[in-house]
Design a protein around this motif. Structure first.
Motif, mmCIF file in Angstrom:
data_model
loop_
_atom_site.group_PDB
_atom_site.id
_atom_site.type_symbol
_atom_site.label_atom_id
_atom_site.label_comp_id
_atom_site.label_asym_id
_atom_site.label_seq_id
_atom_site.Cartn_x
_atom_site.Cartn_y
_atom_site.Cartn_z
ATOM 1 N N ALA A 1 0.836 -1.211 0.000
ATOM 2 C CA ALA A 1 0.000 0.000 0.000
ATOM 3 C C ALA A 1 0.869 1.259 0.000
ATOM 4 C CB ALA A 1 -0.925 0.002 1.214
ATOM 5 N N ASP A 2 1.984 1.233 0.730
ATOM 6 C CA ASP A 2 2.914 2.370 0.719
ATOM 7 C C ASP A 2 3.473 2.591 -0.681
ATOM 8 O OD1 ASP A 2 2.666 2.660 3.510
ATOM 9 O OD2 ASP A 2 4.406 1.370 3.905
ATOM 10 N N LEU A 3 3.826 1.496 -1.350
ATOM 11 C CA LEU A 3 4.379 1.594 -2.701
ATOM 12 C C LEU A 3 3.333 2.129 -3.672
ATOM 13 C CD1 LEU A 3 6.857 1.103 -4.446
ATOM 14 C CD2 LEU A 3 6.093 -1.253 -4.755
ATOM 15 N N ALA A 4 2.095 1.655 -3.570
ATOM 16 C CA ALA A 4 1.019 2.150 -4.433
ATOM 17 C C ALA A 4 0.809 3.649 -4.230
ATOM 18 C CB ALA A 4 -0.276 1.386 -4.149
ATOM 19 N N CYS B 1 13.449 -6.925 -0.888
ATOM 20 C CA CYS B 1 14.819 -6.670 -1.358
ATOM 21 C C CYS B 1 15.309 -5.297 -0.894
ATOM 22 C CB CYS B 1 14.887 -6.768 -2.880
ATOM 23 S SG CYS B 1 14.649 -8.452 -3.505
ATOM 24 N N ALA B 2 14.467 -4.296 -1.017
ATOM 25 C CA ALA B 2 14.850 -2.954 -0.572
ATOM 26 C C ALA B 2 15.059 -2.916 0.936
ATOM 27 C CB ALA B 2 13.790 -1.939 -0.999
ATOM 28 N N THR B 3 14.256 -3.662 1.687
ATOM 29 C CA THR B 3 14.436 -3.753 3.143
ATOM 30 C C THR B 3 15.795 -4.351 3.462
ATOM 31 O OG1 THR B 3 12.069 -3.897 3.587
ATOM 32 C CG2 THR B 3 13.540 -4.812 5.261
ATOM 33 N N ALA B 4 16.185 -5.377 2.719
ATOM 34 C CA ALA B 4 17.494 -5.995 2.930
ATOM 35 C C ALA B 4 18.612 -4.986 2.663
ATOM 36 C CB ALA B 4 17.657 -7.218 2.039
ATOM 37 N N VAL B 5 18.463 -4.186 1.620
ATOM 38 C CA VAL B 5 19.468 -3.164 1.306
ATOM 39 C C VAL B 5 19.556 -2.153 2.443
ATOM 40 C CG1 VAL B 5 20.005 -1.215 -0.229
ATOM 41 C CG2 VAL B 5 19.300 -3.407 -1.203
ATOM 42 N N VAL B 6 18.426 -1.662 2.913
ATOM 43 C CA VAL B 6 18.397 -0.657 3.982
ATOM 44 C C VAL B 6 19.006 -1.212 5.265
ATOM 45 C CG1 VAL B 6 16.854 0.667 5.492
ATOM 46 C CG2 VAL B 6 16.523 0.706 3.009
ATOM 47 N N GLN B 7 18.653 -2.433 5.630
ATOM 48 C CA GLN B 7 19.194 -3.008 6.863
ATOM 49 C C GLN B 7 20.686 -3.291 6.736
ATOM 50 O OE1 GLN B 7 15.562 -4.797 9.332
ATOM 51 N NE2 GLN B 7 16.244 -6.213 7.783
ATOM 52 N N GLU B 8 21.139 -3.662 5.553
ATOM 53 C CA GLU B 8 22.577 -3.875 5.339
ATOM 54 C C GLU B 8 23.331 -2.559 5.488
ATOM 55 O OE1 GLU B 8 26.245 -3.589 3.313
ATOM 56 O OE2 GLU B 8 24.458 -2.926 2.259
ATOM 57 N N VAL B 9 22.787 -1.497 4.927
ATOM 58 C CA VAL B 9 23.407 -0.182 5.047
ATOM 59 C C VAL B 9 23.426 0.271 6.506
ATOM 60 C CG1 VAL B 9 23.113 2.273 4.497
ATOM 61 C CG2 VAL B 9 22.935 0.568 2.689
ATOM 62 N N GLN C 1 10.759 5.234 4.277
ATOM 63 C CA GLN C 1 10.913 6.148 3.144
ATOM 64 C C GLN C 1 11.969 5.628 2.167
ATOM 65 O OE1 GLN C 1 12.590 9.884 4.305
ATOM 66 N NE2 GLN C 1 12.253 10.835 2.326
ATOM 67 N N ALA C 2 13.089 5.153 2.682
ATOM 68 C CA ALA C 2 14.163 4.638 1.833
ATOM 69 C C ALA C 2 13.712 3.389 1.076
ATOM 70 C CB ALA C 2 15.398 4.336 2.681
ATOM 71 N N VAL C 3 13.014 2.488 1.756
ATOM 72 C CA VAL C 3 12.544 1.254 1.124
ATOM 73 C C VAL C 3 11.563 1.572 0.003
ATOM 74 C CG1 VAL C 3 11.095 -0.794 1.511
ATOM 75 C CG2 VAL C 3 12.984 -0.285 3.064
ATOM 76 N N VAL C 4 10.611 2.448 0.262
ATOM 77 C CA VAL C 4 9.614 2.797 -0.763
ATOM 78 C C VAL C 4 10.291 3.467 -1.964
ATOM 79 C CG1 VAL C 4 7.583 4.226 -1.235
ATOM 80 C CG2 VAL C 4 7.688 2.883 0.846
ATOM 81 N N VAL D 1 12.372 0.754 -9.030
ATOM 82 C CA VAL D 1 12.423 -0.469 -9.837
ATOM 83 C C VAL D 1 11.023 -0.832 -10.347
ATOM 84 C CG1 VAL D 1 13.005 -2.927 -9.839
ATOM 85 C CG2 VAL D 1 14.455 -1.297 -8.612
ATOM 86 N N TYR D 2 10.002 -0.698 -9.501
ATOM 87 C CA TYR D 2 8.642 -1.051 -9.900
ATOM 88 C C TYR D 2 8.170 -0.159 -11.051
ATOM 89 C CZ TYR D 2 3.810 -2.605 -9.542
ATOM 90 O OH TYR D 2 2.574 -3.140 -9.826
ATOM 91 N N ALA D 3 8.468 1.115 -10.978
ATOM 92 C CA ALA D 3 8.017 2.066 -11.998
ATOM 93 C C ALA D 3 8.747 1.886 -13.325
ATOM 94 C CB ALA D 3 8.204 3.499 -11.488
ATOM 95 N N ASN D 4 9.918 1.270 -13.300
ATOM 96 C CA ASN D 4 10.722 1.108 -14.509
ATOM 97 C C ASN D 4 11.324 -0.301 -14.501
ATOM 98 O OD1 ASN D 4 12.371 1.415 -16.736
ATOM 99 N ND2 ASN D 4 13.738 2.894 -15.784
ATOM 100 N N PRO D 5 10.494 -1.338 -14.636
ATOM 101 C CA PRO D 5 10.985 -2.709 -14.495
ATOM 102 C C PRO D 5 12.019 -3.127 -15.549
ATOM 103 C CG PRO D 5 8.712 -2.719 -15.256
ATOM 104 C CD PRO D 5 9.067 -1.307 -14.919
#
Length: 191
Positions: free
Chosen positions: A9-12, A33-41, A131-134, A140-144
């Motif tokens: 819903a946040d992404l929409a 995937c974005a959550t994994a990136v954020v938590q890794e950072v 905010q970072a995850v969205v 990526v979603y907008a430009n697959p």
């Protein structure tokens, strides 16, 4: 299920599309995937979870737990022997023990700690990560296809790898580390 710091819903909402028009499996995968990136950072898992870690303490009375913030400590065992809550105290993100965690003349000690850490779903402290995850998932979603450049005359198209689009920008990395990373602390020697 993998951690999610945002919802479909946040992404929409970010993409200005109806939630019913969102391809939920793709959105969920991108959010994970974005959550994994954020938590890794951030250098740690920032969503609320319970973990069991095995630590090899240094001589001294303090034992630092690796994931922040510490919510509760369920159990502590030292070399296989369960300690009672009277044997140690929880102080912020550390454990304190009067007799210390490791003697200088003894073989190395292993301390197993089961504890709950991270922020609860909906906590204000998660908003930067959300905010970072969205933003990462939305790009990526907008430009697959990953089109990074188009040209009409003599038709030319350039594509970008998905891994490059799911990479946190330097300013984002810096902000996430500053907000969620472990801050420098004062270390007391021999104590």
């Amino acid at each position: 299920m993998a951690d999610q710091l945002a919802t479909p819903a946040d992404l929409a909402a970010l993409l200005h599309i109806a939630e019913a028009d969102l391809h939920v499996p793709a959105a969920t995968l991108l959010i994970e995937c974005a959550t994994a990136v954020v938590q890794e950072v951030a250098g740690q898992r920032i969503v609320r979870a319970t973990s069991t870690v095995t630590l090899e303490p240094s001589p001294g009375r303090w034992l630092w737990l690796p994931q922040l913030p510490v919510v509760s400590v369920e159990s502590v065992a030292m070399d296989g022997t369960t300690l009672t809550s009277g044997d140690y105290q929880v102080r912020g993100h550390r454990l304190w023990r009067e007799t210390g965690w490791q003697l200088l003349t003894a073989p190395p000690t292993e301390v197993d700690v089961a504890y709950t850490h991270g922020y609860a779903v909906g906590a204000q402290e998660l908003q930067r990560a959300r905010q970072a995850v969205v933003a990462l998932a939305g790009a990526v979603y907008a430009n697959p296809e990953g089109v990074s450049r188009e040209q009409i005359g003599n038709y030319a198209v350039a594509y970008e790898a998905i891994s490059a689009r799911m990479e946190a920008a330097p300013y984002l990395r810096q902000g996430l580390r500053r907000y969620y990373g472990r801050s420098a602390g004062l270390i007391t020697l021999g104590g």
